[in-house]
Design a protein around this motif. Structure first.
Motif, mmCIF file in Angstrom:
data_model
loop_
_atom_site.group_PDB
_atom_site.id
_atom_site.type_symbol
_atom_site.label_atom_id
_atom_site.label_comp_id
_atom_site.label_asym_id
_atom_site.label_seq_id
_atom_site.Cartn_x
_atom_site.Cartn_y
_atom_site.Cartn_z
ATOM 1 N N GLY A 162 0.798 -1.217 0.000
ATOM 2 C CA GLY A 162 0.000 0.000 0.000
ATOM 3 C C GLY A 162 0.831 1.267 0.000
ATOM 4 O O GLY A 162 0.291 2.358 -0.226
ATOM 5 N N ASN A 163 2.143 1.150 0.214
ATOM 6 C CA ASN A 163 3.029 2.321 0.239
ATOM 7 C C ASN A 163 4.128 2.248 -0.816
ATOM 8 O O ASN A 163 4.554 3.280 -1.337
ATOM 9 C CB ASN A 163 3.673 2.475 1.619
ATOM 10 N N ASN A 164 4.587 1.037 -1.109
ATOM 11 C CA ASN A 164 5.714 0.861 -2.030
ATOM 12 C C ASN A 164 5.379 -0.168 -3.100
ATOM 13 O O ASN A 164 4.482 -1.001 -2.925
ATOM 14 C CB ASN A 164 6.964 0.415 -1.263
ATOM 15 N N TYR A 165 6.124 -0.101 -4.186
ATOM 16 C CA TYR A 165 6.048 -1.097 -5.252
ATOM 17 C C TYR A 165 7.382 -1.821 -5.354
ATOM 18 O O TYR A 165 8.458 -1.223 -5.163
ATOM 19 C CB TYR A 165 5.773 -0.444 -6.611
ATOM 20 N N ILE A 166 7.329 -3.104 -5.689
ATOM 21 C CA ILE A 166 8.522 -3.840 -6.094
ATOM 22 C C ILE A 166 8.551 -3.817 -7.616
ATOM 23 O O ILE A 166 7.645 -4.329 -8.273
ATOM 24 C CB ILE A 166 8.505 -5.292 -5.579
ATOM 25 N N VAL A 167 9.587 -3.210 -8.178
ATOM 26 C CA VAL A 167 9.691 -3.072 -9.628
ATOM 27 C C VAL A 167 10.252 -4.360 -10.208
ATOM 28 O O VAL A 167 11.313 -4.838 -9.795
ATOM 29 C CB VAL A 167 10.592 -1.877 -10.008
#
Length: 386
Positions: free
Chosen positions: A327-332
């Protein structure tokens, strides 16, 4: 109170300048830029789930008739073999009495035939009667025994039919909804209630075929999966952790998913059969690129970031991310590699190919603080009017 309102107005003014992905109006074209690096991440995968008791039994009557008595209430805990409902059984009781009378009659016939046969054997030994008379007496005795066995079978059947009028719980558990009341006519097609063993609960959820194959390749298969959590319908986390115990061997062709079952202890009876929730499976990712969601823009289900080239010009770059996030970060997963630089704030002010002055996020925040201190009373009033 005035001080609080002034602080709120300052915040509103800054948001109006840079909120929603924008930036304060520094007037020097400065944007915060960071370099992508790899790190380890504690992530989680979530799946919609359905809660069921480990034994969830539909209670149906075998007999057809009117309900004469209901011995339990909804939500009551019952034990295996406990009577739940009584169905009108006068006809069944009469059939038992009739069958018992037939047994008594057959027994008397057997007793009489046995006396005759015993007497015939004595007369035959004394050569008073011949073999034919003895054989006839023996046949009569055996026929009487067969009639007794038939009558006893009829009695057993009548008693079984009578037992069907007393609907018992096949398992220990909690009684569900009781849709029928005393006097209702019911048959085998009607579900009188459900009895659920909720001492432990099975939580059903589905994963994609690809995810299921990945789980099977892990050493030890699903047994090696970490403990899972359950988010309840109200958003709270169930206090007991669960364990994935089963995986379906069949793929649902309509959805392309595989069903899994996690087992949760339910000592406080907080979980109810038929409820819903969300299964949370923790997972660790190593050497991945993690970026804040705030620096990502989304257009037609595609995600983009502004990367910075050596000429300090930004490029609108598409990236792919892990669908599961916190909900705060993405794993690219694609589109950005370690060492690439990207803009973290003010992305709504940027255009593809635009030249910027890169600064550190710390310097960016410092300039925000400086601008907040420099705001005039007129700026605050203007912000409150927006």
């Amino acid at each position: 109170m005035k001080k609080i309102m002034m602080i709120a107005a300052v915040a509103a003014a800054l948001v109006s300048c840079g909120g929603g992905g924008g930036r304060p109006n520094f007037g020097d074209n400065e944007y915060p830029v960071v370099t992508a690096g790899t790190s380890n991440a504690d992530m989680q995968s979530t799946y919609p789930a359905t809660i069921k008791g480990v034994q969830d039994v539909e209670i149906r009557p075998k007999a057809t008739g009117f309900i004469t008595r209901i011995h339990v209430k909804e939500g009551q805990t019952v034990s295996a073999g406990q009577v739940l409902f009584v169905i009108d059984n006068e006809t069944a009781q009469a059939a038992v009495r009739q069958a018992q009378a037939a047994v008594n009659t057959a027994q008397q016939q057997v007793n009489t035939a046995k006396l005759t046969y015993d007497n015939s054997k004595q007369l035959h030994e004394s050569h008073v009667i011949g073999d034919y008379e003895l054989q006839t007496s023996q046949n009569s005795y055996e026929a009487a025994q067969a009639q007794l066995a038939q009558a006893q079978a009829g009695l057993a059947s009548a008693k079984e039919q009578l037992s069907y009028c007393y609907v018992k719980s096949p398992a220990s558990g909690v009684v569900g909804t009781i849709p029928f009341k005393t006097g209702a006519l019911v048959s085998a097609s009607n579900v009188l209630t459900n009895v659920s063993n909720i001492s432990s609960m099975e939580v059903y959820f589905s994963v994609t075929e690809k995810a299921a194959m990945e789980l099977q390749t892990i050493g030890g298969g699903i047994q090696s999966l970490p403990a899972v959590k359950l988010k309840l319908a109200d958003g709270s986390i169930y206090p007991q952790e669960g364990k994935v115990t089963k995986m379906s061997g069949v793929i649902d062709s309509s959805t392309g998913t595989v069903q899994l079952i996690a087992l949760f202890s339910n000592p406080q009876k907080l979980l109810k059969s038929g409820g819903s929730g969300t299964i949370i499976i923790p997972r660790q990712e190593s050497s991945v690129i993690i970026i804040p969601q705030s620096c990502v823009s989304e257009v037609q289900n595609k995600k983009f970031v502004y990367t910075l080239g050596k000429d300090n010009k930004v490029k609108y770059t598409e990236i792919k991310v892990d669908p599961q996030n916190d909900g705060n970060n993405y794993i690219v997963t694609d589109g950005l590699k370690a060492g690439d630089k990207y803009v973290t704030n003010g992305i709504t002010k940027l255009n593809d190919g635009m030249e910027i002055v890169p600064i550190t996020p710390e310097r960016y925040q410092q300039k925000i603080d400086e601008q907040a201190k420099a705001m005039t009373a007129g700026d605050i009033v203007g912000a409150m009017k927006k």
